[in-house]
Write a protein that holds these residues in place. Structure first.
Motif, PDB file in Angstrom:
ATOM      1  N   UNK A 243       0.698  -1.250   0.132  1.00 50.86           N
ATOM      2  CA  UNK A 243      -0.001  -0.057   0.098  1.00 50.86           C
ATOM      3  C   UNK A 243       1.099   1.064   0.024  1.00 50.86           C
ATOM      4  N   UNK A 244       1.938   1.200   0.471  1.00 47.84           N
ATOM      5  CA  UNK A 244       2.989   2.472   0.654  1.00 47.84           C
ATOM      6  C   UNK A 244       3.647   2.746  -0.610  1.00 47.84           C
ATOM      7  N   UNK A 245       3.706   1.873  -1.817  1.00 46.47           N
ATOM      8  CA  UNK A 245       4.256   2.053  -2.907  1.00 46.47           C
ATOM      9  C   UNK A 245       3.363   2.317  -4.025  1.00 46.47           C
ATOM     10  N   UNK A 246       1.977   2.338  -3.933  1.00 48.40           N
ATOM     11  CA  UNK A 246       0.943   2.276  -5.061  1.00 48.40           C
ATOM     12  C   UNK A 246       1.251   3.594  -5.400  1.00 48.40           C
ATOM     13  N   UNK A 247       0.812   3.801  -6.726  1.00 50.07           N
ATOM     14  CA  UNK A 247       0.353   4.967  -7.616  1.00 50.07           C
ATOM     15  C   UNK A 247      -0.833   5.558  -7.564  1.00 50.07           C
ATOM     16  N   UNK A 248      -0.923   6.894  -8.186  1.00 53.08           N
ATOM     17  CA  UNK A 248      -2.240   7.350  -7.983  1.00 53.08           C
ATOM     18  C   UNK A 248      -3.648   6.621  -8.774  1.00 53.08           C
ATOM     19  N   UNK A 249      -3.323   5.917  -9.932  1.00 53.79           N
ATOM     20  CA  UNK A 249      -4.618   5.228 -10.221  1.00 53.79           C
ATOM     21  C   UNK A 249      -4.932   4.018  -9.528  1.00 53.79           C
ATOM     22  N   UNK A 250      -4.171   3.302  -9.072  1.00 56.66           N
ATOM     23  CA  UNK A 250      -4.456   2.148  -8.370  1.00 56.66           C
ATOM     24  C   UNK A 250      -4.974   2.807  -6.851  1.00 56.66           C
ATOM     25  N   UNK A 251      -4.127   3.687  -6.287  1.00 58.85           N
ATOM     26  CA  UNK A 251      -4.392   4.317  -4.953  1.00 58.85           C
ATOM     27  C   UNK A 251      -5.732   5.120  -5.076  1.00 58.85           C
ATOM     28  N   UNK A 252      -6.188   5.778  -5.965  1.00 59.16           N
ATOM     29  CA  UNK A 252      -7.528   6.318  -5.962  1.00 59.16           C
ATOM     30  C   UNK A 252      -8.635   5.002  -6.193  1.00 59.16           C
ATOM     31  N   UNK A 253      -8.289   4.373  -6.653  1.00 57.29           N
ATOM     32  CA  UNK A 253      -9.365   3.198  -7.000  1.00 57.29           C
ATOM     33  C   UNK A 253      -9.648   2.367  -5.278  1.00 57.29           C
ATOM     34  N   UNK A 254      -8.205   2.223  -4.815  1.00 57.04           N
ATOM     35  CA  UNK A 254      -8.423   1.751  -3.351  1.00 57.04           C
ATOM     36  C   UNK A 254      -9.382   2.524  -2.567  1.00 57.04           C
ATOM     37  N   UNK A 255      -8.848   4.024  -2.669  1.00 54.39           N
ATOM     38  CA  UNK A 255      -9.454   5.105  -1.849  1.00 54.39           C
ATOM     39  C   UNK A 255     -11.269   5.112  -2.389  1.00 54.39           C
ATOM     40  N   UNK A 256     -11.600   4.957  -3.133  1.00 53.98           N
ATOM     41  CA  UNK A 256     -12.921   4.931  -3.722  1.00 53.98           C
ATOM     42  C   UNK A 256     -13.812   3.709  -3.035  1.00 53.98           C
ATOM     43  N   UNK A 257     -12.972   2.572  -2.655  1.00 48.32           N
ATOM     44  CA  UNK A 257     -13.700   1.505  -2.060  1.00 48.32           C
ATOM     45  C   UNK A 257     -13.520   1.849  -0.392  1.00 48.32           C
ATOM     46  N   UNK A 258     -12.642   2.548  -0.027  1.00 49.11           N
ATOM     47  CA  UNK A 258     -12.383   2.556   1.480  1.00 49.11           C
ATOM     48  C   UNK A 258     -13.526   3.960   1.957  1.00 49.11           C
ATOM     49  N   UNK A 259     -13.808   4.962   0.999  1.00 56.44           N
ATOM     50  CA  UNK A 259     -14.595   5.919   1.326  1.00 56.44           C
ATOM     51  C   UNK A 259     -15.923   5.572   1.497  1.00 56.44           C
ATOM     52  N   UNK A 260     -16.624   4.568   0.688  1.00 49.91           N
ATOM     53  CA  UNK A 260     -17.839   4.167   0.739  1.00 49.91           C
ATOM     54  C   UNK A 260     -19.003   5.274   0.400  1.00 49.91           C
ATOM     55  N   UNK A 261     -18.767   5.604  -0.782  1.00 45.37           N
ATOM     56  CA  UNK A 261     -19.741   6.403  -1.606  1.00 45.37           C
ATOM     57  C   UNK A 261     -19.501   7.932  -1.001  1.00 45.37           C
ATOM     58  N   UNK A 262     -18.204   8.265  -0.493  1.00 42.82           N
ATOM     59  CA  UNK A 262     -17.916   9.906  -0.231  1.00 42.82           C
ATOM     60  C   UNK A 262     -17.516  10.296  -1.527  1.00 42.82           C
ATOM     61  N   UNK A 263     -18.479  10.815  -2.270  1.00 43.34           N
ATOM     62  CA  UNK A 263     -18.261  11.444  -3.438  1.00 43.34           C
ATOM     63  C   UNK A 263     -17.365  12.455  -3.483  1.00 43.34           C
ATOM     64  N   UNK A 264     -17.816  13.699  -2.731  1.00 41.55           N
ATOM     65  CA  UNK A 264     -16.961  14.761  -2.739  1.00 41.55           C
ATOM     66  C   UNK A 264     -15.275  14.434  -2.535  1.00 41.55           C
ATOM     67  N   UNK A 265     -15.197  13.476  -1.528  1.00 43.13           N
ATOM     68  CA  UNK A 265     -13.729  13.347  -1.322  1.00 43.13           C
ATOM     69  C   UNK A 265     -12.909  12.805  -2.375  1.00 43.13           C
ATOM     70  N   UNK A 266     -13.558  11.804  -3.150  1.00 41.50           N
ATOM     71  CA  UNK A 266     -13.139  11.116  -4.360  1.00 41.50           C
ATOM     72  C   UNK A 266     -12.950  12.076  -5.419  1.00 41.50           C
TER      73      UNK A 266
END
Length: 298
Positions: A243-266
């Motif tokens: 997780x500490x080495x992931x780049x933006x495309x993969x990191x943002x995809x993981x972030x979308x799963x963690x935020x659970x529909x928090x669309x403004x932050x995404x």
């Protein structure tokens, strides 16, 4: 006695004064120019509006995004961008910046030297080498995921920055070499020959003469490589698991799963991810357009 009437010759434009630049004559009808400007304005709106909508959506609430998706935020919340920054976007941004900078530097240096050798040096079997470079452009990266995984594991660089840097460099050197070679074919060689006669080495001629002359195409190649490395997803997903080495495309995809529909932050995270490339293209657009037009035109 017959009188012949001659039409007076059209008056020539007075010569421009020394140091004065004469304005080029406009061609085409006013209607055509207006239609051209309208088409360009519509194209600009089509490109800019989605970016503005994404940035403004990061200032809304979830309710505003679904109830009034095209409207302005009633109470802009800049804290959403700060929250997205601390949710991991900063780390993903730094990882992408490191991988992108290293791959851009490697691709430009290797491709520039290869293109210089193919255009300026009498290399044996240079034509088969050029065909080999062109053939490498036809290789699809995704079909080699399994053997590449085994290769990276054997080299002990799997799940490291080097895995992405090596792959991004290897798969883009052929295209960049072909692009720079096409540009160098149209550049004069007399200046380089004069430098060599004066005692300069090939290394000095390359750095002091060829590189400055080829600056537009080098900037174009660097921007294309930066755009590819910044947005690449498949390699970053398969060859990076930490997780500490992931780049933006993969990191943002993981972030979308963690935020659970928090669309403004995404949306805030997506805006932060897009901003660096937008700034870089705006700064270097003059060299980028010139390099591509002269490189692809050969």
């Amino acid at each position: 006695m017959t009188l012949t009437l001659h039409e007076p010759a059209p008056a020539e434009a007075p010569p421009a004064a020394p140091g004065e630049r004469r304005k080029p004559a406009r061609s085409g009808s006013p209607v055509l120019r207006v239609l051209t400007y309208c088409a360009l304005a519509a194209l600009a709106v089509a490109v800019v509006y989605p970016l503005c909508w994404m940035a403004l959506s990061g200032l809304k609430t979830n309710g505003e995004i679904f109830s009034d998706p095209w409207g302005l935020p009633a109470h802009p919340d800049w804290g959403t961008y700060a929250d997205a920054w601390h949710q991991g976007v900063l780390g993903y941004l730094l990882n992408s910046a490191l991988v992108t900078a290293a791959s851009v530097l490697a691709v430009v240096l290797i491709s520039a030297w290869a293109a210089y050798g193919l255009t300026r040096l009498a290399i044996p079997y240079s034509q088969p080498a050029l065909l080999l470079v062109l053939g490498a452009m036809m290789l699809s990266p995704t079909v080699a995921l399994v053997p590449l995984t085994q290769l990276l594991q054997a080299l002990h660089i799997y799940d490291t920055y080097w895995a992405l840097i090596v792959l991004y460099t290897a798969f883009k050197v052929p295209f960049t070499t072909f692009l720079i070679r096409a540009y160098l074919l149209g550049q004069p060689v007399e200046v380089e020959e004069a430098a060599l006669i004066d005692g300069a080495s090939r290394w000095q001629a390359f750095w002091r003469i060829v590189v400055p002359m080829a600056r537009p195409i080098l900037v174009s190649a660097a921007l294309l490589q930066a755009l590819f490395s910044w947005n690449e997803y498949a390699f970053a997903l398969v060859f990076i698991t930490d997780d500490h080495l992931k780049t933006l495309p993969v990191g943002l995809a993981d972030l979308a799963g963690r935020l659970n529909s928090d669309w403004p932050m995404l949306f805030a995270g997506l805006t932060i991810a897009a901003l660096p490339m937008i700034v870089i293209f705006l700064v270097a657009q003059r060299h980028f357009v010139r390099g591509l037009s002269e490189g692809f035109g050969k």
